[in-house]
Design a protein around this motif. Structure first.
Motif, PDB file in Angstrom:
ATOM      1  N   GLU A  44       0.830  -1.204   0.000  1.00  0.00           N
ATOM      2  CA  GLU A  44       0.000   0.000   0.000  1.00  0.00           C
ATOM      3  C   GLU A  44       0.866   1.257   0.000  1.00  0.00           C
ATOM      4  O   GLU A  44       0.570   2.235  -0.697  1.00  0.00           O
ATOM      5  N   LEU A  45       1.924   1.234   0.805  1.00  0.00           N
ATOM      6  CA  LEU A  45       2.792   2.410   0.906  1.00  0.00           C
ATOM      7  C   LEU A  45       3.471   2.714  -0.425  1.00  0.00           C
ATOM      8  O   LEU A  45       3.588   3.882  -0.817  1.00  0.00           O
ATOM      9  N   TRP A  94      -2.913   5.825   5.999  1.00  0.00           N
ATOM     10  CA  TRP A  94      -2.134   4.581   5.997  1.00  0.00           C
ATOM     11  C   TRP A  94      -1.590   4.288   7.385  1.00  0.00           C
ATOM     12  O   TRP A  94      -1.666   3.148   7.867  1.00  0.00           O
TER      13      TRP A  94
END
Length: 224
Positions: free
Chosen positions: A92-93, A211
Motif C-alpha cells: 500500500e505504501l 495509511w
C-alpha cells in the motif's frame, strides 16, 4: 518488530557496487500500537552494522519521506527484485509514494545533500590516499543525488538505478582530482531546479495519515 517493507539499497541498488561493496538494507517496521501510549516510547530506528541494516518505525519513515529525504524515499521506488520483505501494508505504501513528494522539499533535500558531498570533496587531504578514495565516493554521491533530484523535479519519478553507472564512476574519479569541476554540476542542477517542474508545492499528507492509522489498527489487534 513487525517489518512491513525492506529492501537492498545503496550501491547495489544504484548499480555502483563492486566486489568489496557492503550490502546495505533499509526498511520500516510497525511498533506494537499499545507501546506508543506508555511513558517511554519505543525506539524509532534500529541500526546494525553486521549486517548493515537500518529500520525506521512507520511514523518516522513517513516524516522522512514527507521531507523527501533521499535515502528514506528510495525505499518505495526500488526495482522489484530488490525487495526482501513486501507485506500488504508495505505494498500500500508503495502505491502512495507520489503523495509524499513536493517541489521545495525535493530541491532542498537533493541539492542540500549534494552540496554536503561537494564540501567533503573540496576539503580532502590531497596527499592522503584514503582521503582520495573517500573523495571519489563523495563525488559519486554528488553526481547521483543531482541526477536523481533533477529527474524527480522534471518527471515526478525517483529513478534509483543509474542508467550509466560506469560514467558515474569515471566522473567520481575525475572530480576527486579536480573538485572545482563538480561545482559546475551543482550550478547546472540549480538552474534546472529554477525552471518549472511537475511536483506540487506541498505534499499530500492525508494518504500517509490514513495509511499510518491502518498500521496502528492492525498492530494494536496483533498485540492484544
Amino acid at each position: 518488530m513487525h517489518v512491513l517493507l525492506s529492501g537492498i539499497v545503496g550501491s547495489t541498488a544504484y548499480g555502483l557496487a563492486h566486489a568489496g561493496s557492503d550490502l546495505d538494507r533499509l526498511g520500516l517496521f510497525a511498533a506494537p500500537t499499545e507501546e506508543l501510549h506508555g511513558l517511554h516510547r519505543p525506539a524509532e530506528s534500529h541500526v546494525t552494522t553486521a549486517p548493515d541494516r537500518t529500520l525506521h518505525e512507520a511514523a518516522k519513515w513517513c516524516r522522512l519521506a514527507l521531507s523527501c529525504n533521499p535515502t528514506a524515499s528510495e525505499l518505495v521506488w526500488l526495482p522489484g527484485e530488490l525487495y526482501e520483505v513486501r507485506t500488504p501494508l508495505g505494498e500500500e505504501l508503495i502505491g502512495l509514494r507520489r503523495s509524499f513528494l513536493s517541489a521545495r522539499a525535493v530541491r532542498n533535500s537533493y541539492l542540500g545533500y549534494a552540496t554536503q558531498q561537494f564540501r567533503k570533496l573540496s576539503t580532502r587531504d590531497s596527499a592522503d590516499r584514503q582521503s582520495r578514495t573517500r573523495a571519489a565516493k563523495h563525488a559519486r554521491h554528488l553526481v547521483r543525488l543531482v541526477r536523481q533530484g533533477v529527474t524527480l523535479h522534471e518527471t515526478g519519478e525517483i529513478v534509483v538505478r543509474l542508467a550509466d553507472p560506469e560514467q558515474v564512476r569515471e566522473l567520481g574519479e575525475r572530480y576527486a582530482d579536480r573538485p572545482e569541476l563538480a561545482a559546475t554540476v551543482l550550478a547546472d542542477a540549480e538552474s534546472r531546479f529554477d525552471r518549472p517542474g511537475v511536483l506540487p508545492s506541498a505534499p499530500d499528507e492525508a494518504p500517509a495519515e490514513a495509511w499510518l492509522r491502518r498500521v496502528r489498527a492492525a498492530h494494536f489487534a496483533a498485540a492484544a
